[in-house]
Each structure stands twice: as C-alpha cells, then as structure tokens.
Design a protein around this motif. Structure first.
Motif, PDB file in Angstrom:
ATOM      1  N   TYR A   1       8.231 -18.494 -17.109  1.00  0.00           N
ATOM      2  CA  TYR A   1       8.070 -18.859 -18.554  1.00  0.00           C
ATOM      3  C   TYR A   1       7.860 -18.394 -19.650  1.00  0.00           C
ATOM      4  CZ  TYR A   1       8.127 -23.404 -16.196  1.00  0.00           C
ATOM      5  OH  TYR A   1       8.485 -24.689 -15.566  1.00  0.00           O
ATOM      6  N   GLN A   2       7.649 -18.125 -21.144  1.00  0.00           N
ATOM      7  CA  GLN A   2       7.114 -17.055 -21.453  1.00  0.00           C
ATOM      8  C   GLN A   2       6.393 -17.751 -22.613  1.00  0.00           C
ATOM      9  OE1 GLN A   2      11.448 -15.148 -22.191  1.00  0.00           O
ATOM     10  NE2 GLN A   2      10.037 -14.781 -23.851  1.00  0.00           N
ATOM     11  N   ASN A   3       6.417 -19.126 -21.982  1.00  0.00           N
ATOM     12  CA  ASN A   3       5.370 -19.674 -22.925  1.00  0.00           C
ATOM     13  C   ASN A   3       4.983 -21.128 -23.046  1.00  0.00           C
ATOM     14  OD1 ASN A   3       6.341 -22.732 -23.874  1.00  0.00           O
ATOM     15  ND2 ASN A   3       8.299 -21.393 -23.992  1.00  0.00           N
TER      16      ASN A   3
ATOM     17  N   THR B   1      -1.517 -26.431 -27.545  1.00  0.00           N
ATOM     18  CA  THR B   1      -1.517 -24.836 -26.852  1.00  0.00           C
ATOM     19  C   THR B   1      -2.181 -24.102 -27.866  1.00  0.00           C
ATOM     20  OG1 THR B   1       0.226 -23.353 -28.419  1.00  0.00           O
ATOM     21  CG2 THR B   1       0.929 -24.608 -26.328  1.00  0.00           C
TER      22      THR B   1
ATOM     23  N   HIS C   1      12.900 -23.871 -30.814  1.00  0.00           N
ATOM     24  CA  HIS C   1      13.228 -23.882 -29.158  1.00  0.00           C
ATOM     25  C   HIS C   1      12.944 -25.309 -28.508  1.00  0.00           C
ATOM     26  CE1 HIS C   1      11.745 -22.751 -25.249  1.00  0.00           C
ATOM     27  NE2 HIS C   1      10.564 -24.105 -24.952  1.00  0.00           N
TER      28      HIS C   1
ATOM     29  N   ASN D   1       8.316 -21.479 -34.556  1.00  0.00           N
ATOM     30  CA  ASN D   1       9.279 -21.233 -33.293  1.00  0.00           C
ATOM     31  C   ASN D   1       9.391 -22.410 -32.095  1.00  0.00           C
ATOM     32  OD1 ASN D   1       9.467 -18.224 -33.288  1.00  0.00           O
ATOM     33  ND2 ASN D   1       7.404 -17.816 -32.970  1.00  0.00           N
TER      34      ASN D   1
ATOM     35  N   TYR E   1       3.819 -20.619 -35.038  1.00  0.00           N
ATOM     36  CA  TYR E   1       3.709 -21.378 -33.920  1.00  0.00           C
ATOM     37  C   TYR E   1       4.474 -22.529 -34.228  1.00  0.00           C
ATOM     38  CZ  TYR E   1       2.468 -25.274 -31.076  1.00  0.00           C
ATOM     39  OH  TYR E   1       3.002 -25.900 -29.555  1.00  0.00           O
TER      40      TYR E   1
ATOM     41  N   PHE F   1       1.535 -15.574 -25.530  1.00  0.00           N
ATOM     42  CA  PHE F   1       2.138 -17.080 -24.375  1.00  0.00           C
ATOM     43  C   PHE F   1       1.275 -18.137 -25.236  1.00  0.00           C
ATOM     44  CE2 PHE F   1       1.604 -19.691 -20.646  1.00  0.00           C
ATOM     45  CZ  PHE F   1       2.676 -19.246 -20.119  1.00  0.00           C
TER      46      PHE F   1
ATOM     47  N   PHE G   1       4.850 -18.541 -28.654  1.00  0.00           N
ATOM     48  CA  PHE G   1       5.724 -18.160 -28.403  1.00  0.00           C
ATOM     49  C   PHE G   1       6.265 -16.707 -28.847  1.00  0.00           C
ATOM     50  CE2 PHE G   1       5.769 -22.946 -29.364  1.00  0.00           C
ATOM     51  CZ  PHE G   1       6.399 -23.777 -28.515  1.00  0.00           C
ATOM     52  N   THR G   2       5.419 -15.533 -28.685  1.00  0.00           N
ATOM     53  CA  THR G   2       5.780 -15.008 -28.972  1.00  0.00           C
ATOM     54  C   THR G   2       5.849 -13.501 -28.055  1.00  0.00           C
ATOM     55  OG1 THR G   2       3.943 -14.025 -29.486  1.00  0.00           O
ATOM     56  CG2 THR G   2       5.308 -15.412 -31.377  1.00  0.00           C
ATOM     57  N   SER G   3       5.820 -14.221 -26.474  1.00  0.00           N
ATOM     58  CA  SER G   3       5.533 -12.904 -26.174  1.00  0.00           C
ATOM     59  C   SER G   3       7.072 -12.957 -25.537  1.00  0.00           C
ATOM     60  CB  SER G   3       5.191 -13.663 -24.334  1.00  0.00           C
ATOM     61  OG  SER G   3       4.034 -14.221 -24.381  1.00  0.00           O
TER      62      SER G   3
END
Length: 347
Positions: A241-243, A209, A296, A292, A289, A224, A227-229
């Motif tokens: 989608y959050q990430n 990403t 995840h 998370n 990153y 985004f 992974f922190t959105s």
C-alpha cells in the motif's frame, strides 16, 4: 500504525464468526457508471442557483452528482441532463420513513415524479449514522420501505437503495487484511449489509484520509494521505500500500469478507481535502489530493485491482454555514463565485 483517528483505532481485534455467504443478485447498477462524481452540498447562503449549479456540472463534464436532500429546484434542473444522481435522505427524516405510507409518498413525490428525466442512481438513506446514534434504529426499516416503494413503481432494477457509512465502524483497520467491524457496529451494520447483498446494491462509504491523518499525525505520513509516497508504506502479505485511501477502502472490504459479504461493492460516496482552516489544510495539499484521487480511482485497490472505484468528490463549492470545525467550510473545489481554487479536470 492505525488508519483511523485515535478515537477509533484503539479497539482490540475482536473474534469474528462468518455468516453464511450471501449471494449477490446480478442486478448491480454499474452500467455506464462514471468514475468521478461531485457532491453538491448547499449548507451556505452565497451559492449559485440550483439551475446554475447543474449547468456548471455540465460545463465541467461532470457525469454524476450527490445531493443530501430532495431539493426540488435541483431535481427540476437535472431533468434531461443525464447526470447520474445519488439522492440523500436526511437523518432527521429517517424515523418518519419507518412508516411504509410515508416512504411510498416520498418516492412518489421525489423520484417517480422526476423519473426517467432525472437519472437516479442510488438513494442514500441516511448519512454517517453511527451505531450509537438515536437514528440508527430507523436506518434499515427506512431502507426497506424505500426499496418496497421503488418495487411498487417498478424502479428497483434502476435505482439502488443504500446508506452512507464512515470507516469508524471498523474496530480494527491495520493492516487492511485485518479490517473488521467493531462489536458495537456489528448489530447495526450486518443486517444492513445483508439487505444490500440481497438486493444487489453497493455500500456507500465516506473516506477522508485527511481526518485519519490529523487524528494520528505521529504515525501517518502526510504523503501516505496525499497519494505522494514514493514507495510502499504498508506491506500486508502480498499486497503493498502506497496510499491511505486504498488501505482504508481495503480495510472495509476485509470487514465485509469477514461477515460473509465478499462480493459486496463499495462506492466512495465522499472523499476530499480542505484548502484552509486547520492542520495541513492548504490549497496546495487540496489540489494534490484531488488531482491524485481522480487519477488513482481508475485503477482500483490491491484487493480489487483494475476495477475503477466509483468516487464522489466532496464538494463542488465551499459551504460557509458548515461547522463546527473551520475546515468544514473549505472543502469546495470551487469558490461560490465558480472560480477554481486550483486547476482540476474530472476525467
């Protein structure tokens, strides 16, 4: 907003015909798969010895490793450890392996002679070969010959043959349900996908990403990518989608569906974030990153909910001889002296 860097997200949606559905064999090598592995790159002149590196994996409870060539010292050090291994075949060696006898010799020297003491999981025949690369014509023949050599050794049920690809093979990736392979990529990747499906092997994919973010900072939010959105960023039909990691992975799954390979699994063979050397490349962002990501991948994606994603972090140590970008030298979770850059747990 496109998920891929600007160089690859401008391709228009191409018309797609569906292939006949490809049946998957029941031999998928998923039993006992650790969710998290770590890539062991060695393009550096200041790294610990291969034996020390393997010991370091054991100390940190890391159950899987990816290497990029059949380094004999690493293979020797892995004996009896139960660390599961992705063994890479360098792109430069692909042409030679289109000779069946050369492939047979490779398997005998680097796999048969170490198995079962070394727990080979996948053979990655080439890494990030693009359809326009000179090596592209050699990938599938080399995969077929390596597979046939494993059959001769009766190891095809234990070790799966694949190749590692980039999401840039996609002509469209936004929204994820519209993911589709580009017209340039189709002649290259579809026969490979058919080979994987017929042998119950996963597709290996390197998902960063970070590179998508720096390629399109105007449209991709840093949260985004990290992974922190705080909430859904992309609503794609019933899927939110959050990430960016999930969005990219599901774009690849959508592309597989459109070529009749809906049942093919994807293993994330590399993912990481640099801690120095460029835009948003900080120790804080790298720590965020990886922390998370490890948390995840236990939970799957909107397209594959509840199914852990086998993922390999890139990489164990900084590699001071990589390049040309400065960030390439700063993807290590640890410095070469084994000191962590930030707290990290692998389970």
């Amino acid at each position: 907003m496109g998920f891929l860097p600007a160089t690859s997200n401008k391709t228009l949606m191409v018309s797609i015909f569906l292939l006949l559905a490809i049946s998957m064999s029941n031999g998928q090598n998923t039993a006992g798969a650790p969710s998290i592995g770590v890539c062991n790159g060695r393009i550096a002149d200041d790294l610990p010895s291969e034996q020390d590196v393997v010991n370091f994996y054991k100390i940190n409870g890391i159950g899987a490793m990816r290497i990029y060539d059949p380094n004999q010292f690493t293979l020797q050090a892995l004996k009896g450890t139960n660390i599961q291994l992705i063994l890479g075949i360098p792109n430069a060696a692909l042409q030679s392996l289109t000779n069946p006898s050369a492939a047979s010799d490779f398997v005998k020297r680097n796999i048969v002679s170490f198995s079962p003491a070394v727990k080979f999981r996948y053979i990655s025949v080439g890494n990030e070969v693009k359809p326009t690369d000179p090596e592209a014509q050699f990938v599938l023949p080399a995969m077929q010959n390596i597979y046939n050599a494993l059959v001769s050794a009766n190891l095809q049920g234990q070790i799966k043959v694949s190749t590692s690809v980039e999401p840039t093979l996609l002509g469209n990736s936004y929204p994820p349900s519209a993911g589709v392979f580009s017209e340039v990529a189709r002649p290259y990747i579809i026969p490979i996908i058919q080979f994987l499906a017929s042998n119950g092997a996963p597709l290996l994919a390197n998902i960063y990403t970070y590179f998508s973010y720096i390629g399109d900072t105007k449209n991709i939010n840093l949260g985004f990518a990290l992974f922190t959105s705080p909430g859904v960023v992309v609503q794609d039909g019933p899927s939110g989608y959050q990430n960016l990691f999930d969005a990219t992975l599901d774009s690849l799954y959508s592309a597989l569906e459109k070529v009749g390979a809906a049942n093919l699994e994807i293993v994330v063979s590399e993912s990481g974030w640099p801690s120095a050397g460029g835009t948003a490349a900080t120790v804080e962002n790298a720590s965020t990153y990886y922390k998370n990501l490890i948390k995840h991948v236990k939970n799957g994606t909107p397209k594959r909910p509840g199914k852990p994603i086998e993922t390999y972090l890139f990489a164990m140590f900084d590699e001071n001889r990589k390049g040309p970008a400065e960030t390439e030298r700063h993807f290590g979770l640890f410095s070469p002296n084994k000191q962590p850059k930030y707290p990290i747990k692998f389970v």
